[in-house]
Enzyme design. Structure first.
Site, short mmCIF file in Angstrom:
data_model
loop_
_atom_site.label_atom_id
_atom_site.label_comp_id
_atom_site.label_asym_id
_atom_site.label_seq_id
_atom_site.Cartn_x
_atom_site.Cartn_y
_atom_site.Cartn_z
N CYS A 109 43.48 44.58 39.35
CA CYS A 109 42.40 45.22 40.10
C CYS A 109 41.89 44.38 41.27
O CYS A 109 42.53 44.33 42.32
CB CYS A 109 41.29 45.61 39.13
SG CYS A 109 40.23 46.96 39.75
N GLU A 146 44.45 49.07 33.85
CA GLU A 146 43.57 47.97 33.45
C GLU A 146 42.70 48.41 32.27
O GLU A 146 42.24 49.55 32.20
CB GLU A 146 42.68 47.58 34.63
CG GLU A 146 41.68 46.47 34.32
CD GLU A 146 40.70 46.20 35.45
OE1 GLU A 146 40.14 45.09 35.49
OE2 GLU A 146 40.51 47.09 36.31
N LYS A 164 43.12 37.67 34.42
CA LYS A 164 42.60 38.04 35.74
C LYS A 164 41.89 36.86 36.40
O LYS A 164 40.95 36.30 35.85
CB LYS A 164 41.65 39.22 35.59
CG LYS A 164 41.14 39.82 36.88
CD LYS A 164 40.26 41.04 36.57
CE LYS A 164 39.76 41.73 37.82
NZ LYS A 164 38.89 42.88 37.46
#
Length: 255
Positions: free
Chosen positions: A141, A42, A107
């Site tokens: 994540c 990431e 995300k």
């Protein structure tokens, strides 16, 4: 294509220096051959920071580099980067194919404990990438904590999680990766960084490649840079899902 040769790059990141990070990964990628998919962490151009999008490389530069690496390796290459768009900043997973085809996933779940939701725009939908016969779900994540969003609707074979996941919660990272593989009857790869960032957060890595039955076939040593390699089998996946079709009894709901 039944087999997928996967590499996961568990590596440190240079704080807020995009070109330095690209040069670093240049060296690593030059040594990788016979790969189909190469995964970076990431925010691989900056490290995880709320101000990263303002100080990151332009998206065009990151895409140019990914396409160049994908063409050189004859593999799909991807990771997430902080990107400034006209609408605002996003934490964007970029995946480039050797022919230049590009895939984007923004995300969805922003890490509020660091204020990410105050600095970045949340993605609106999940994406499925099809490459060399494989259906791939890119995730970033904090997405890992939300199983409904990554639920397998018989629409993917491999889930990718790229992260800057701190050492303090490494047990959560490892347990959730394992759970996502078992509950979705899919391969899971988790690519986490190592090192200490400018905010003094320590990252132990603990990257994983996991089979649909929960077997860890590759694991990064804690705190050590590593390149994890594994060959995944689509035939083995399909045979397992037919032999143990728990997915047929999944509750009828989705996000």
């Amino acid at each position: 294509m039944s087999a997928l040769n996967l590499s996961v790059l568990q590596q440190p990141l240079v704080w807020m220096d995009g070109e330095a990070n690209l040069r670093f990964f240049d060296g690593l990628l030059a040594g990788l051959t016979d790969r189909d998919l190469i995964v970076l962490p990431e925010m691989f151009t900056t490290g995880f920071a709320m101000e990263a999008a303002q100080r990151s490389l332009p998206e065009a530069r990151v895409i140019e580099w990914l396409r160049e690496k994908a063409a050189q390796a004859n593999a799909m290459v991807g990771g997430s980067a902080a990107i400034q768009t006209e609408q605002g900043a996003v934490n964007r997973f970029l995946l480039a194919e050797p022919d230049g085809t590009l895939h984007r996933y923004d995300k969805r779940h922003l890490f509020r404990m660091a204020g990410e939701h105050q600095h970045y725009l949340a993605g609106e939908r999940r994406e499925i990438v099809t490459f060399r016969g494989w259906r791939i779900l890119p995730q970033i994540c904090y997405d890992l904590r939300f199983p409904v969003f990554s639920r397998n609707r018989d629409d993917y074979d491999l889930a990718l999680y790229v992260a800057n996941w701190p050492q303090a919660r490494s047990a959560h990272w490892q347990a959730l990766l394992l759970a996502r593989a078992i509950e979705n009857q899919a391969y899971v790869a988790g690519c986490n960084r190592v090192g200490v960032d400018a905010n003094n957060h320590s990252y132990s890595g603990d990257s994983r490649i996991i089979t649909p039955q929960g077997e860890i076939v590759a694991a990064g040593e804690p705190h050590q840079p590593a390149i994890l390699n594994a060959q995944l089998s689509l035939e083995t996946l399909r045979e397992y899902r037919e032999r143990f079709p728990a997915w047929r009894d999944a509750d009828d709901f989705h996000f």
